[in-house]
Design a protein around this motif. Structure first.
Motif, PDB file in Angstrom:
ATOM      1  N   ALA A   1       0.853  -1.200   0.000  1.00 55.55           N
ATOM      2  CA  ALA A   1       0.000   0.000   0.000  1.00 55.55           C
ATOM      3  C   ALA A   1       0.882   1.241   0.000  1.00 55.55           C
ATOM      4  O   ALA A   1       0.628   2.199  -0.737  1.00 55.55           O
ATOM      5  CB  ALA A   1      -0.926  -0.025   1.217  1.00 55.55           C
ATOM      6  N   ALA A   2       1.959   1.206   0.812  1.00 58.36           N
ATOM      7  CA  ALA A   2       2.854   2.355   0.900  1.00 58.36           C
ATOM      8  C   ALA A   2       3.537   2.617  -0.436  1.00 58.36           C
ATOM      9  O   ALA A   2       3.941   3.744  -0.726  1.00 58.36           O
ATOM     10  CB  ALA A   2       3.890   2.125   1.999  1.00 58.36           C
ATOM     11  N   ARG A   3       3.686   1.575  -1.245  1.00 51.03           N
ATOM     12  CA  ARG A   3       4.352   1.731  -2.544  1.00 51.03           C
ATOM     13  C   ARG A   3       3.351   1.870  -3.688  1.00 51.03           C
ATOM     14  O   ARG A   3       3.734   1.784  -4.854  1.00 51.03           O
ATOM     15  CB  ARG A   3       5.267   0.522  -2.785  1.00 51.03           C
ATOM     16  CG  ARG A   3       6.463   0.563  -1.866  1.00 51.03           C
ATOM     17  CD  ARG A   3       7.123  -0.782  -1.691  1.00 51.03           C
ATOM     18  NE  ARG A   3       8.126  -0.662  -0.644  1.00 51.03           N
ATOM     19  CZ  ARG A   3       9.435  -0.677  -0.876  1.00 51.03           C
ATOM     20  NH1 ARG A   3       9.900  -0.880  -2.097  1.00 51.03           N
ATOM     21  NH2 ARG A   3      10.280  -0.532   0.112  1.00 51.03           N
ATOM     22  N   ARG A   4       2.106   1.993  -3.352  1.00 48.25           N
ATOM     23  CA  ARG A   4       1.045   2.169  -4.341  1.00 48.25           C
ATOM     24  C   ARG A   4       1.042   1.056  -5.379  1.00 48.25           C
ATOM     25  O   ARG A   4       0.946   1.285  -6.591  1.00 48.25           O
ATOM     26  CB  ARG A   4       1.142   3.552  -5.013  1.00 48.25           C
ATOM     27  CG  ARG A   4       1.243   4.695  -3.995  1.00 48.25           C
ATOM     28  CD  ARG A   4       0.937   6.050  -4.574  1.00 48.25           C
ATOM     29  NE  ARG A   4      -0.443   6.199  -5.045  1.00 48.25           N
ATOM     30  CZ  ARG A   4      -1.506   6.353  -4.250  1.00 48.25           C
ATOM     31  NH1 ARG A   4      -1.368   6.339  -2.941  1.00 48.25           N
ATOM     32  NH2 ARG A   4      -2.704   6.506  -4.768  1.00 48.25           N
ATOM     33  N   VAL A   5       1.157  -0.170  -4.863  1.00 49.22           N
ATOM     34  CA  VAL A   5       1.004  -1.357  -5.715  1.00 49.22           C
ATOM     35  C   VAL A   5      -0.389  -1.899  -5.433  1.00 49.22           C
ATOM     36  O   VAL A   5      -0.778  -2.054  -4.271  1.00 49.22           O
ATOM     37  CB  VAL A   5       2.081  -2.421  -5.394  1.00 49.22           C
ATOM     38  CG1 VAL A   5       1.903  -3.653  -6.278  1.00 49.22           C
ATOM     39  CG2 VAL A   5       3.477  -1.831  -5.580  1.00 49.22           C
ATOM     40  N   LEU A   6      -1.144  -2.146  -6.483  1.00 53.78           N
ATOM     41  CA  LEU A   6      -2.562  -2.496  -6.343  1.00 53.78           C
ATOM     42  C   LEU A   6      -2.742  -3.986  -6.063  1.00 53.78           C
ATOM     43  O   LEU A   6      -2.157  -4.834  -6.737  1.00 53.78           O
ATOM     44  CB  LEU A   6      -3.274  -2.132  -7.660  1.00 53.78           C
ATOM     45  CG  LEU A   6      -4.773  -2.438  -7.757  1.00 53.78           C
ATOM     46  CD1 LEU A   6      -5.565  -1.499  -6.845  1.00 53.78           C
ATOM     47  CD2 LEU A   6      -5.235  -2.311  -9.202  1.00 53.78           C
ATOM     48  N   GLU A   7      -3.562  -4.294  -5.056  1.00 50.50           N
ATOM     49  CA  GLU A   7      -3.863  -5.712  -4.800  1.00 50.50           C
ATOM     50  C   GLU A   7      -4.928  -6.182  -5.782  1.00 50.50           C
ATOM     51  O   GLU A   7      -5.942  -5.508  -5.985  1.00 50.50           O
ATOM     52  CB  GLU A   7      -4.354  -5.926  -3.361  1.00 50.50           C
ATOM     53  CG  GLU A   7      -4.687  -7.388  -3.106  1.00 50.50           C
ATOM     54  CD  GLU A   7      -4.813  -7.765  -1.639  1.00 50.50           C
ATOM     55  OE1 GLU A   7      -4.810  -6.859  -0.780  1.00 50.50           O
ATOM     56  OE2 GLU A   7      -4.910  -8.985  -1.365  1.00 50.50           O
TER      57      GLU A   7
ATOM     58  N   ARG B   1       6.219  -5.449 -11.379  1.00 48.53           N
ATOM     59  CA  ARG B   1       6.671  -4.068 -11.351  1.00 48.53           C
ATOM     60  C   ARG B   1       7.021  -3.600 -12.758  1.00 48.53           C
ATOM     61  O   ARG B   1       8.122  -3.884 -13.246  1.00 48.53           O
ATOM     62  CB  ARG B   1       7.916  -3.989 -10.467  1.00 48.53           C
ATOM     63  CG  ARG B   1       7.607  -4.039  -8.990  1.00 48.53           C
ATOM     64  CD  ARG B   1       6.737  -2.863  -8.614  1.00 48.53           C
ATOM     65  NE  ARG B   1       7.061  -2.326  -7.309  1.00 48.53           N
ATOM     66  CZ  ARG B   1       6.760  -1.079  -6.947  1.00 48.53           C
ATOM     67  NH1 ARG B   1       6.181  -0.258  -7.795  1.00 48.53           N
ATOM     68  NH2 ARG B   1       7.051  -0.664  -5.743  1.00 48.53           N
TER      69      ARG B   1
END
Lengths: 306, 189
Positions: free
Chosen positions: A10-16, A98
Motif C-alpha cells: 500500500a505504501a508503494r502504491r502497488v494495487l492488490e 513491477r
C-alpha cells in the motif's frame, strides 16, 4: 505477516488484485503439474476441463497488458505431486509485478520486503548461478557437459540418479542444485541467485552473450528456496516457441499436455509493458519467521488432514 | 515381483537396494520450483545394518523386498544354528550366527523373539526388550548393601556379561534391558 505485506505494498502504491483460481489453461512448464477438474453448467453442457491455479502469472500478465500498472496478489496455488518438508500441494503465494523494473531492481524490493518481515536478517548476498556452482560444486554450469556433471554427482554420492532419459544437463544441474548448492545458500542472510542457464529461463527473457543467460533470479534463506522472479519475456513468438518446446517435452515423457494459454499469447501480442515479476512462497516464509523446519507446522490442515 | 514408486515411500518400507534387503528410515521430497523432483532417502541395509543415503528421481520405482517380521519362540542352539518355532504353525526354522548376531547373548529357551524373514529365511533376530536371566557367576554380594552405588560384572546363564549392583548374588534372577544391555531389577520367576 499478511497485514505487514499489505501495508508494504500500500505504501508503494502497488494495487492488490485477484485472478481466477480456476482457469481454462494451465502452466506448460514440465516441472509444474496442475490439478484438473471439470466445470459443467451453463455454457458448458458437456463439461469443460478447468485447471486449478498453479501460479497466477498468466492472468496477472493479462492485467498488466491491459494497463493495470504495478500489481500484487496473495493467493492459493495448487501443484500436483508435491508434498514434503517444504511442499504442500496447496500453498499460498505472494506474487507481484513491477512495470519498469528489471530483475535487479526487483531483487532489491524483494530484499526490502524480507527485511520488513524479518528485521534481524544478516547481510544479503547476490551470486550468479554460475558463481554459486563454481563455489559449491566446483563446476561451471553454463559450459559443463553431461559427462562431467555425472562425474561431479558421483563424487558426492549421487551417481546414477539421473539416467540417460533424465533431462540431460538440466536434470543433473537440478540434482546438484537441490543436493549440494541450495542447502549451503542463505545462512548469513538472504541469498539471491541470478542469471540462470538459458535452458532454465522458464518465462524470463534471455540476455544475449557468450553464453547467453536467463534474467531470472531465486531467493534462498537458510537453505530454503523462497522466491523465483523474472525480468519478464515480452515476445509473443518466443513465448509460443517455449510453450511448444514444453509440450513436446511433456509428450516425450508421457506427462499430460494442458492447452497453451492463448489468452496470454493474445495479451503479449497486444503488448506487455517491460516489467519484472516474482512469486514468493508465504508458507515457507512463515516457517522461517517462526523458525520451524516443516511446512506442516505452519499449516492448519496439511494435505494429509485437509 | 512387486515394486514401490517414490510416492509410496515411507518409513518402515522394505525394499531391495543393490541386491540386499533394506528398510527406509527417512524419506525427503526435494524439488526446485522450476526443476526435477527427487526423493532423498535414508535406508538401513537389513543384512549389514549399515545406513545408506540414496536419491531417486521422483516417479521411479524400486523392487519390494519380501521381508516379514514374525513372533517366534526360541528353542535351542546346536552351536552352529539357533532354532526357532512358529507358536501357531509349529513350523521350525534355523538361523545362522550372522542372523542372531548380538541377539544370541539374550536368547533364553522358550522366550518369544521377533524374527525377520527375507524370502522365508531368517535375516535377523530381535530378542524381547526385557529378559529375565539367572546370574551364573559374580563376585559375592555385600549383604544389606542396597543403597550405596557401585557395580560389578556378572555373567548370566546365556553368557552375557552385565554390570549389576553389588548386592546381586550368584543364582539370583535379574531383569535386563536387551536394547541397552543394562540391569533393571532383581526378579522372581
Amino acid at each position: 505477516m499478511l497485514a505487514e505485506i499489505r501495508a508494504f505494498f500500500a505504501a508503494r502504491r502497488v494495487l492488490e488484485v485477484e485472478t481466477p483460481l480456476l482457469s481454462a489453461a494451465a502452466a506448460s512448464d514440465p516441472a509444474v503439474e496442475s490439478f484438473v477438474t471439470c466445470y459443467t453448467g451453463p455454457g458448458a453442457a458437456c463439461g469443460r476441463a478447468m485447471y486449478l491455479n498453479g501460479s497466477p502469472e498468466f492472468a496477472m500478465k493479462r492485467l498488466l497488458a491491459a494497463g493495470s500498472g504495478p500489481i500484487y496478489q496473495i493467493c492459493k496455488a495448487f501443484r500436483q505431486g508435491e508434498a514434503g518438508r517444504h511442499h504442500n500441494p496447496e500453498f499460498t503465494l505472494l506474487e507481484w509485478y513491477r512495470p519498469g523494473f528489471d530483475h535487479r531492481l526487483l531483487m532489491d524490493e524483494v530484499e526490502e520486503l524480507l527485511r520488513a518481515l524479518l528485521p534481524d536478517l544478516g547481510g544479503g548476498e547476490r551470486l550468479s548461478y554460475r558463481e554459486a556452482f563454481r563455489r559449491h560444486a566446483g563446476i561451471d554450469p553454463l559450459t559443463v557437459e553431461e559427462q562431467e556433471l555425472a562425474k561431479c554427482a558421483a563424487s558426492h554420492g549421487l551417481g546414477g540418479v539421473v539416467g540417460p532419459d533424465g533431462g540431460g544437463v538440466d536434470g543433473w544441474l537440478d540434482l546438484l542444485m537441490s543436493h549440494l548448492v541450495q542447502p549451503r545458500l542463505g545462512w548469513q542472510g538472504p541469498c539471491f541467485l541470478f542469471d540462470y542457464p538459458a535452458s532454465q529461463a522458464a518465462l524470463a527473457r534471455i540476455r544475449p552473450g557468450t553464453p547467453p543467460v536467463a534474467e531470472r533470479f531465486e531467493l534462498f534463506l537458510r537453505g530454503v528456496e523462497l522466491a523465483n522472479g523474472f525480468h519478464e519475456l515480452l515476445d509473443r513468438d518466443e513465448q509460443r516457441r517455449r510453450f511448444d518446446a514444453d509440450l513436446q517435452l511433456r509428450a516425450r515423457t508421457g506427462q499430460p499436455s494442458p492447452p497453451p494459454d492463448q489468452r496470454l499469447l493474445a495479451a503479449l501480442a497486444h503488448g506487455l509493458p517491460q516489467c519484472s515479476g516474482v512469486a514468493l512462497g508465504l508458507d515457507r516464509l512463515l516457517m522461517l519467521i517462526c523458525g520451524v523446519e516443516e511446512i506442516e507446522e505452519v499449516l492448519a490442515f496439511p494435505i494429509d488432514r485437509a | 515381483m512387486a515394486s514401490y514408486s517414490t510416492n509410496e515411500f515411507r518409513r518402515g518400507l522394505k525394499v531391495m537396494l543393490d541386491s540386499d534387503p533394506a528398510v527406509i528410515i527417512e524419506n525427503e521430497f526435494v524439488k526446485p520450483g522450476k526443476g526435477q523432483a527427487f526423493n532423498r532417502v535414508k535406508l538401513r541395509n537389513l543384512k549389514s545394518g549399515r545406513v545408506i543415503e540414496r536419491t531417486f528421481k521422483s516417479g521411479e520405482s524400486i523392487e519390494a523386498a519380501d521381508v516379514v517380521e514374525t513372533e517366534m519362540q526360541y528353542l535351542y542352539s546346536d552351536g552352529a544354528a539357533w532354532h526357532f518355532m512358529d507358536p501357531e504353525s509349529y513350523e521350525q526354522i534355523a538361523a545362522d550366527e550372522a542372523a542372531v548376531a548380538d541377539a544370541k547373548q539374550w536368547l533364553k529357551e522358550q522366550d518369544l523373539c521377533t524374527v525377520t524373514l527375507w524370502n522365508g529365511a531368517p535375516l535377523s533376530v530381535t530378542p524381547p526388550n526385557h529378559v529375565v536371566l539367572e546370574v551364573t557367576s559374580t563376585e559375592p554380594g555385600i549383604r544389606g548393601d542396597t543403597a550405596t552405588g557401585g557395580n560389578k560384572p556378572a555373567t548370566l546363564e546365556t553368557g552375557a556379561v552385565v554390570q549389576v549392583p553389588l548386592f546381586v548374588n550368584e543364582g539370583d534372577l535379574i531383569k535386563v534391558d536387551t536394547r541397552s544391555g543394562e540391569y533393571l531389577a532383581r526378579a522372581r520367576e
